[in-house]
Design a protein around this motif. Sequence first.
Motif, PDB file in Angstrom:
ATOM      1  N   PRO A   1       0.831  -1.210   0.000  1.00 21.94           N
ATOM      2  CA  PRO A   1       0.000   0.000   0.000  1.00 21.94           C
ATOM      3  C   PRO A   1       0.866   1.260   0.000  1.00 21.94           C
ATOM      4  CG  PRO A   1      -0.748  -1.569   1.675  1.00 21.94           C
ATOM      5  CD  PRO A   1       0.585  -2.052   1.192  1.00 21.94           C
ATOM      6  N   PHE A   2       0.485   2.215  -0.822  1.00 20.87           N
ATOM      7  CA  PHE A   2       1.290   3.437  -0.921  1.00 20.87           C
ATOM      8  C   PHE A   2       1.295   4.219   0.392  1.00 20.87           C
ATOM      9  CE2 PHE A   2       0.509   2.648  -5.491  1.00 20.87           C
ATOM     10  CZ  PHE A   2       1.839   2.617  -5.905  1.00 20.87           C
ATOM     11  N   MET A   3       0.211   4.126   1.159  1.00 25.23           N
ATOM     12  CA  MET A   3       0.202   4.792   2.462  1.00 25.23           C
ATOM     13  C   MET A   3       1.252   4.193   3.390  1.00 25.23           C
ATOM     14  SD  MET A   3      -3.817   5.553   3.325  1.00 25.23           S
ATOM     15  CE  MET A   3      -3.381   6.221   4.926  1.00 25.23           C
ATOM     16  N   LYS A   4       1.374   2.860   3.348  1.00 25.79           N
ATOM     17  CA  LYS A   4       2.389   2.208   4.172  1.00 25.79           C
ATOM     18  C   LYS A   4       3.787   2.522   3.644  1.00 25.79           C
ATOM     19  CE  LYS A   4      -0.278  -1.725   5.956  1.00 25.79           C
ATOM     20  NZ  LYS A   4      -0.147  -1.371   7.378  1.00 25.79           N
ATOM     21  N   MET A   5       3.919   2.567   2.319  1.00 28.32           N
ATOM     22  CA  MET A   5       5.210   2.881   1.718  1.00 28.32           C
ATOM     23  C   MET A   5       5.701   4.254   2.172  1.00 28.32           C
ATOM     24  SD  MET A   5       6.216   3.042  -2.348  1.00 28.32           S
ATOM     25  CE  MET A   5       5.430   1.464  -2.686  1.00 28.32           C
ATOM     26  N   ARG A   6       4.782   5.207   2.200  1.00 26.05           N
ATOM     27  CA  ARG A   6       5.142   6.555   2.663  1.00 26.05           C
ATOM     28  C   ARG A   6       5.632   6.509   4.107  1.00 26.05           C
ATOM     29  NH1 ARG A   6       0.578   8.595   1.978  1.00 26.05           N
ATOM     30  NH2 ARG A   6       0.919   9.500  -0.093  1.00 26.05           N
ATOM     31  N   ALA A   7       4.916   5.789   4.955  1.00 24.93           N
ATOM     32  CA  ALA A   7       5.299   5.694   6.369  1.00 24.93           C
ATOM     33  C   ALA A   7       6.643   4.978   6.528  1.00 24.93           C
ATOM     34  CB  ALA A   7       4.208   4.968   7.159  1.00 24.93           C
ATOM     35  N   PHE A   8       6.850   3.926   5.747  1.00 27.44           N
ATOM     36  CA  PHE A   8       8.128   3.215   5.808  1.00 27.44           C
ATOM     37  C   PHE A   8       9.275   4.122   5.362  1.00 27.44           C
ATOM     38  CE2 PHE A   8       5.602  -0.894   5.091  1.00 27.44           C
ATOM     39  CZ  PHE A   8       5.694  -1.268   6.424  1.00 27.44           C
ATOM     40  N   ALA A   9       9.051   4.877   4.291  1.00 32.78           N
ATOM     41  CA  ALA A   9      10.090   5.781   3.800  1.00 32.78           C
ATOM     42  C   ALA A   9      10.428   6.836   4.851  1.00 32.78           C
ATOM     43  CB  ALA A   9       9.652   6.446   2.498  1.00 32.78           C
ATOM     44  N   GLN A  10       9.409   7.309   5.540  1.00 33.91           N
ATOM     45  CA  GLN A  10       9.644   8.272   6.619  1.00 33.91           C
ATOM     46  C   GLN A  10      10.439   7.631   7.754  1.00 33.91           C
ATOM     47  OE1 GLN A  10       5.466   9.230   7.086  1.00 33.91           O
ATOM     48  NE2 GLN A  10       5.722  11.249   6.157  1.00 33.91           N
ATOM     49  N   GLU A  11      10.172   6.372   8.027  1.00 35.79           N
ATOM     50  CA  GLU A  11      10.906   5.664   9.082  1.00 35.79           C
ATOM     51  C   GLU A  11      12.373   5.489   8.698  1.00 35.79           C
ATOM     52  OE1 GLU A  11      10.809   1.376  11.474  1.00 35.79           O
ATOM     53  OE2 GLU A  11       9.126   1.935  10.182  1.00 35.79           O
ATOM     54  N   VAL A  12      12.610   5.112   7.453  1.00 31.60           N
ATOM     55  CA  VAL A  12      13.995   4.957   6.978  1.00 31.60           C
ATOM     56  C   VAL A  12      14.750   6.277   7.134  1.00 31.60           C
ATOM     57  CG1 VAL A  12      15.438   4.552   4.931  1.00 31.60           C
ATOM     58  CG2 VAL A  12      13.456   3.075   5.382  1.00 31.60           C
ATOM     59  N   TYR A  13      14.115   7.361   6.724  1.00 35.14           N
ATOM     60  CA  TYR A  13      14.727   8.690   6.826  1.00 35.14           C
ATOM     61  C   TYR A  13      14.989   9.065   8.283  1.00 35.14           C
ATOM     62  CZ  TYR A  13      14.923  13.843   6.618  1.00 35.14           C
ATOM     63  OH  TYR A  13      15.275  15.159   6.755  1.00 35.14           O
ATOM     64  N   ALA A  14      14.005   8.823   9.145  1.00 32.05           N
ATOM     65  CA  ALA A  14      14.151   9.159  10.564  1.00 32.05           C
ATOM     66  C   ALA A  14      15.290   8.373  11.204  1.00 32.05           C
ATOM     67  CB  ALA A  14      12.844   8.884  11.303  1.00 32.05           C
ATOM     68  N   ASN A  15      15.522   7.173  10.701  1.00 35.95           N
ATOM     69  CA  ASN A  15      16.602   6.339  11.235  1.00 35.95           C
ATOM     70  C   ASN A  15      17.956   6.657  10.609  1.00 35.95           C
ATOM     71  OD1 ASN A  15      14.936   4.938  12.987  1.00 35.95           O
ATOM     72  ND2 ASN A  15      14.500   3.294  11.527  1.00 35.95           N
ATOM     73  N   GLY A  16      17.973   7.587   9.638  1.00 39.55           N
ATOM     74  CA  GLY A  16      19.234   8.000   9.027  1.00 39.55           C
ATOM     75  C   GLY A  16      19.572   7.314   7.733  1.00 39.55           C
ATOM     76  N   GLY A  17      18.655   6.489   7.210  1.00 37.28           N
ATOM     77  CA  GLY A  17      18.931   5.745   5.988  1.00 37.28           C
ATOM     78  C   GLY A  17      18.474   6.458   4.727  1.00 37.28           C
ATOM     79  N   LEU A  18      18.637   5.782   3.607  1.00 33.77           N
ATOM     80  CA  LEU A  18      18.342   6.321   2.281  1.00 33.77           C
ATOM     81  C   LEU A  18      17.226   5.521   1.611  1.00 33.77           C
ATOM     82  CD1 LEU A  18      19.041   8.050  -0.282  1.00 33.77           C
ATOM     83  CD2 LEU A  18      20.725   6.270  -0.839  1.00 33.77           C
ATOM     84  N   ASN A  19      16.275   6.219   0.986  1.00 33.11           N
ATOM     85  CA  ASN A  19      15.216   5.585   0.197  1.00 33.11           C
ATOM     86  C   ASN A  19      15.491   5.759  -1.287  1.00 33.11           C
ATOM     87  OD1 ASN A  19      12.898   4.880   2.211  1.00 33.11           O
ATOM     88  ND2 ASN A  19      13.484   6.967   2.786  1.00 33.11           N
ATOM     89  N   THR A  20      15.295   4.694  -2.048  1.00 31.34           N
ATOM     90  CA  THR A  20      15.355   4.786  -3.507  1.00 31.34           C
ATOM     91  C   THR A  20      14.034   4.288  -4.084  1.00 31.34           C
ATOM     92  OG1 THR A  20      16.155   2.579  -4.165  1.00 31.34           O
ATOM     93  CG2 THR A  20      17.781   4.109  -3.271  1.00 31.34           C
TER      94      THR A  20
END
Length: 385
Positions: A101-120
């Motif tokens: 789900p794109f809503m979950k994808m957005r939340a996951f991407a925000q989590e990756v960013y908050a943890n210091g990681g990179l989203n592609t």
Amino acid sequence: MTKPLLVCFLLLLSHLASYGQWLPVNKKATPETRNLYANLKRLSQKGILFGHQDALAYGMGWKYEPGRSDVKELVGEYPAVVGWDLGHLELKKPVNLDSVPFMKMRAFAQEVYANGGLNTFSWHLNNPLDPGKSSWDPMDSTIQHLFKDRKALKRYKSWLDEVADFMKSLKGPKGELIPVVFRPLHEHTGSWFWWGRNHSSPEEYKQMWRFTVDYLKKKKAHNLLFAYSPDRFSSKADYLERYPGDNYVDILGFDIYHRLPADTSLTAQATQTFIKETRQMVETLRQIGQEKNKVWTLSETGLETVPLAHWWTQVLYPIVKDAGLSYALVWRNGRPDHYYAPFKGQKSAADFKDFYNHPNVFFIKDAAREQLYAPVPTQPKQAKN
């Protein structure tokens, strides 16, 4: 100014100038996006970020469980890079082509960013001439016809609107746009996608790429770094045949998968050939990256079901070691017959832990320490323990 202070000042200027050239092609890129680009280059001189597609969304035997990742359950931390795909966003569907789900994808991407990681983000988009056809339904001359067909071009623009809106919805805790790597129209040296080599001319492909980048910039998606990633290539000229220009590409990458022969007696020889040929491609990429002042990466790789017990240290590591690559991303853990990262009990799990322990292989804790979205530090960070 005393001599020691002058020396320190000159060294600082030299340090900052060395990364000043590493600027995104979008002149209006956000400060965090500009910082990310310079830091990706800086960090690539120290080691390589490890990535995994859909890492936080699902794994072997689980889906959408907070805090989980097959990689994390093996080594105690998430990958530094997490890949996502926007396929079916253009169709306004609530889930992507892999049912995320794109809503979950957005939340996951925000989590990756908050943890210091990179989203592609990649994008397996349907065909704008015939939206009922997927990326894998070959249609010759799609791009050529697209720019002659007002209705189809309007449709493609509306699809790009969806992409821009999604990218701009990725917000950090202070409301800042989350910087991401966007990798459209990938694997074009193959012909399995409608934008591939046998279905468009080099100039048509370049036109499509430039239109896409220009449109997203116009729509103020200023948090994107654009990654160009063909599949296997034979030479520098082959890699650059469809290259849209230095003003349209931030990151140079390529996708390559290790496939074993049906005859198991040929496995060792085929594996050595894969290592040799892929490392040659990496070295070609290094040359191009250095000439063009670009970041370079191994944008997709892997061996399906990882049946070789020492694949991580004896196949992948020799390919990426001291290569100046920013990151290497393996594909998703989708099914028992289709996974690319190990998990507890998997044949290569112990070897993956050895790979993880290499001091120049970085996971999310290393990425967080390096502060990818902050200005380039004036002092070098401490090496991974």
